[in-house]
Design a protein around this motif. Structure first.
Motif, mmCIF file in Angstrom:
data_model
loop_
_atom_site.group_PDB
_atom_site.id
_atom_site.type_symbol
_atom_site.label_atom_id
_atom_site.label_comp_id
_atom_site.label_asym_id
_atom_site.label_seq_id
_atom_site.Cartn_x
_atom_site.Cartn_y
_atom_site.Cartn_z
ATOM 1 N N LEU A 1 0.837 -1.193 0.000
ATOM 2 C CA LEU A 1 0.000 0.000 0.000
ATOM 3 C C LEU A 1 0.872 1.244 0.000
ATOM 4 C CD1 LEU A 1 -2.628 -1.082 2.692
ATOM 5 C CD2 LEU A 1 -2.888 -1.146 0.197
ATOM 6 N N ARG A 2 0.255 2.365 -0.213
ATOM 7 C CA ARG A 2 0.977 3.636 -0.158
ATOM 8 C C ARG A 2 1.659 3.805 1.201
ATOM 9 N NH1 ARG A 2 -1.786 8.527 -3.325
ATOM 10 N NH2 ARG A 2 -1.742 7.575 -5.392
ATOM 11 N N PRO A 3 2.777 4.509 1.219
ATOM 12 C CA PRO A 3 3.495 4.692 2.479
ATOM 13 C C PRO A 3 2.596 5.240 3.585
ATOM 14 C CG PRO A 3 4.816 5.492 0.641
ATOM 15 C CD PRO A 3 3.468 5.159 0.083
ATOM 16 N N SER A 4 2.781 4.712 4.769
ATOM 17 C CA SER A 4 2.061 5.116 5.996
ATOM 18 C C SER A 4 0.608 4.633 6.036
ATOM 19 C CB SER A 4 2.105 6.636 6.212
ATOM 20 O OG SER A 4 1.220 7.318 5.344
ATOM 21 N N LEU A 5 0.161 3.912 4.999
ATOM 22 C CA LEU A 5 -1.201 3.381 5.012
ATOM 23 C C LEU A 5 -1.166 1.899 5.386
ATOM 24 C CD1 LEU A 5 -4.218 3.927 4.443
ATOM 25 C CD2 LEU A 5 -3.806 3.155 2.095
ATOM 26 N N SER A 6 -1.818 1.547 6.471
ATOM 27 C CA SER A 6 -1.846 0.160 6.934
ATOM 28 C C SER A 6 -3.111 -0.535 6.431
ATOM 29 C CB SER A 6 -1.844 0.125 8.464
ATOM 30 O OG SER A 6 -3.057 0.666 8.968
ATOM 31 N N PRO A 7 -3.114 -1.880 6.431
ATOM 32 C CA PRO A 7 -4.345 -2.596 6.075
ATOM 33 C C PRO A 7 -5.539 -2.173 6.939
ATOM 34 C CG PRO A 7 -2.502 -4.118 6.036
ATOM 35 C CD PRO A 7 -1.980 -2.814 6.593
ATOM 36 N N GLN A 8 -5.299 -1.958 8.225
ATOM 37 C CA GLN A 8 -6.387 -1.546 9.103
ATOM 38 C C GLN A 8 -6.932 -0.174 8.698
ATOM 39 O OE1 GLN A 8 -7.864 -3.473 11.422
ATOM 40 N NE2 GLN A 8 -9.373 -1.832 11.540
ATOM 41 N N ALA A 9 -6.031 0.730 8.323
ATOM 42 C CA ALA A 9 -6.471 2.054 7.884
ATOM 43 C C ALA A 9 -7.258 1.960 6.577
ATOM 44 C CB ALA A 9 -5.265 2.978 7.717
ATOM 45 N N LEU A 10 -6.855 1.048 5.704
ATOM 46 C CA LEU A 10 -7.578 0.874 4.448
ATOM 47 C C LEU A 10 -8.990 0.349 4.702
ATOM 48 C CD1 LEU A 10 -7.386 1.073 1.373
ATOM 49 C CD2 LEU A 10 -6.617 -1.312 1.337
ATOM 50 N N ARG B 1 -15.848 -2.622 -4.160
ATOM 51 C CA ARG B 1 -15.180 -1.568 -3.399
ATOM 52 C C ARG B 1 -13.803 -2.043 -2.904
ATOM 53 N NH1 ARG B 1 -18.203 2.055 1.142
ATOM 54 N NH2 ARG B 1 -19.682 2.083 -0.579
ATOM 55 N N LEU B 2 -13.727 -3.308 -2.507
ATOM 56 C CA LEU B 2 -12.457 -3.880 -2.077
ATOM 57 C C LEU B 2 -11.462 -3.925 -3.230
ATOM 58 C CD1 LEU B 2 -10.544 -5.374 -0.183
ATOM 59 C CD2 LEU B 2 -11.888 -7.466 -0.574
ATOM 60 N N LYS B 3 -11.902 -4.384 -4.388
ATOM 61 C CA LYS B 3 -11.017 -4.409 -5.553
ATOM 62 C C LYS B 3 -10.509 -3.007 -5.882
ATOM 63 C CE LYS B 3 -13.460 -8.271 -7.778
ATOM 64 N NZ LYS B 3 -14.251 -8.662 -8.974
ATOM 65 N N LEU B 4 -11.399 -2.048 -5.827
ATOM 66 C CA LEU B 4 -11.007 -0.664 -6.110
ATOM 67 C C LEU B 4 -9.992 -0.159 -5.096
ATOM 68 C CD1 LEU B 4 -14.422 0.928 -7.124
ATOM 69 C CD2 LEU B 4 -12.351 0.878 -8.529
ATOM 70 N N ALA B 5 -10.249 -0.407 -3.823
ATOM 71 C CA ALA B 5 -9.342 0.090 -2.787
ATOM 72 C C ALA B 5 -7.952 -0.517 -2.941
ATOM 73 C CB ALA B 5 -9.905 -0.228 -1.403
ATOM 74 N N LEU B 6 -7.872 -1.807 -3.253
ATOM 75 C CA LEU B 6 -6.576 -2.455 -3.433
ATOM 76 C C LEU B 6 -5.806 -1.841 -4.596
ATOM 77 C CD1 LEU B 6 -7.570 -6.194 -2.884
ATOM 78 C CD2 LEU B 6 -6.229 -4.752 -1.338
ATOM 79 N N ALA B 7 -6.515 -1.422 -5.641
ATOM 80 C CA ALA B 7 -5.858 -0.804 -6.793
ATOM 81 C C ALA B 7 -5.538 0.660 -6.545
ATOM 82 C CB ALA B 7 -6.738 -0.950 -8.030
ATOM 83 N N LEU B 8 -6.521 1.403 -6.047
ATOM 84 C CA LEU B 8 -6.331 2.840 -5.860
ATOM 85 C C LEU B 8 -5.223 3.147 -4.872
ATOM 86 C CD1 LEU B 8 -10.061 4.028 -5.697
ATOM 87 C CD2 LEU B 8 -8.491 4.265 -7.626
ATOM 88 N N TYR B 9 -5.138 2.355 -3.810
ATOM 89 C CA TYR B 9 -4.176 2.659 -2.744
ATOM 90 C C TYR B 9 -2.906 1.804 -2.810
ATOM 91 C CZ TYR B 9 -7.355 5.991 -0.756
ATOM 92 O OH TYR B 9 -8.153 7.110 -0.575
ATOM 93 N N ALA B 10 -2.716 1.076 -3.911
ATOM 94 C CA ALA B 10 -1.449 0.382 -4.119
ATOM 95 C C ALA B 10 -0.361 1.411 -4.434
ATOM 96 C CB ALA B 10 -1.575 -0.617 -5.267
ATOM 97 N N ASP B 11 0.838 1.122 -3.994
ATOM 98 C CA ASP B 11 1.967 2.034 -4.224
ATOM 99 C C ASP B 11 2.586 1.730 -5.590
ATOM 100 O OD1 ASP B 11 3.883 3.971 -3.814
ATOM 101 O OD2 ASP B 11 5.185 2.683 -2.593
#
Length: 210
Positions: free
Chosen positions: A105-114, A138-148
């Motif tokens: 995930l993007r720096p400083s973003l944890s799975p719990q925060a996602l 929504r889960l698929k989108l979040a995994l893509a949008l917030y991937a680093d």
């Protein structure tokens, strides 16, 4: 990420899906891939991503000024599409910890925060197979949008989303698109109206009939 397509074409057996695409996708830009259902938008996106081999033409990738081989593209891209599968035997928390081992995930973003960004706190221990179709999307989108990753590919991103889900998508794609190369395959204006550039599959798909 920079992608240069030169005379790109893809066919299945004798039928050309698209042909003659020459275009440069520059870093930090957002482009909508447009066309009616069945016109080849998904095939084009899969070809650009390197998941499908082109039938003719070339694709050249570079990142931070260095050439990237096609086999090295996957770690640099995040992809969301309705036909991509999730591991339904895992809970949401388990899936996020597994997925982020190979797609951080993007720096400083944890799975719990996602989980919080997705508004799925009450479902953190729920099996993915028990999610609704909208929750899965929504889960698929979040995994893509917030991937680093410097490359973001979205194929019909609001499939299975209701009005609230659509608003969630628009909020978070605006938050995560800047600085990346973004390609959105769609025929729904609300999915791509943030893209200043547009490519119609039918424009170069017409080359197939010549």
């Amino acid at each position: 990420m920079r992608i240069e397509a030169n005379g790109l074409g893809k066919r299945f057996q004798r039928d050309w899906i698209f042909r003659g695409l020459t275009h440069v996708f520059e870093p930090g830009t957002a482009t909508a891939i447009l066309g009616p259902n069945g016109s080849g938008k998904s095939t084009l996106l899969n070809t650009i991503s390197g998941q499908l081999l082109s039938s003719e033409g070339t694709l050249a990738y570079s990142h931070a000024g260095r050439a990237v081989a096609v086999e090295d593209v996957p770690p640099l891209l995040a992809y969301c599409a309705p036909y991509l599968e999730l591991i339904e035997e895992l809970t949401l928390t388990e899936l996020l910890h597994f997925h982020t081992r190979f797609k951080p995930l993007r720096p400083s973003l944890s799975p719990q925060a996602l989980i919080g960004l997705m508004y799925l706190e009450k479902s953190r221990h729920k099996l993915i197979r028990d999610f609704s179709s909208g929750m899965k999307q929504r889960l698929k989108l979040a995994l893509a949008l917030y991937a680093d990753t410097p490359l973001l590919l979205l194929d019909e991103p609001t499939t299975n989303l209701d009005r609230t889900g659509m608003d969630w998508y628009r909020e978070h794609v605006h938050a995560t698109a800047p600085g990346r190369l973004v390609l959105v395959s769609s025929n729904v204006p609300e999915e791509y109206d943030f893209c200043p550039q547009q490519l119609s599959v039918t424009d170069f798909g017409a080359q197939a009939a010549r």
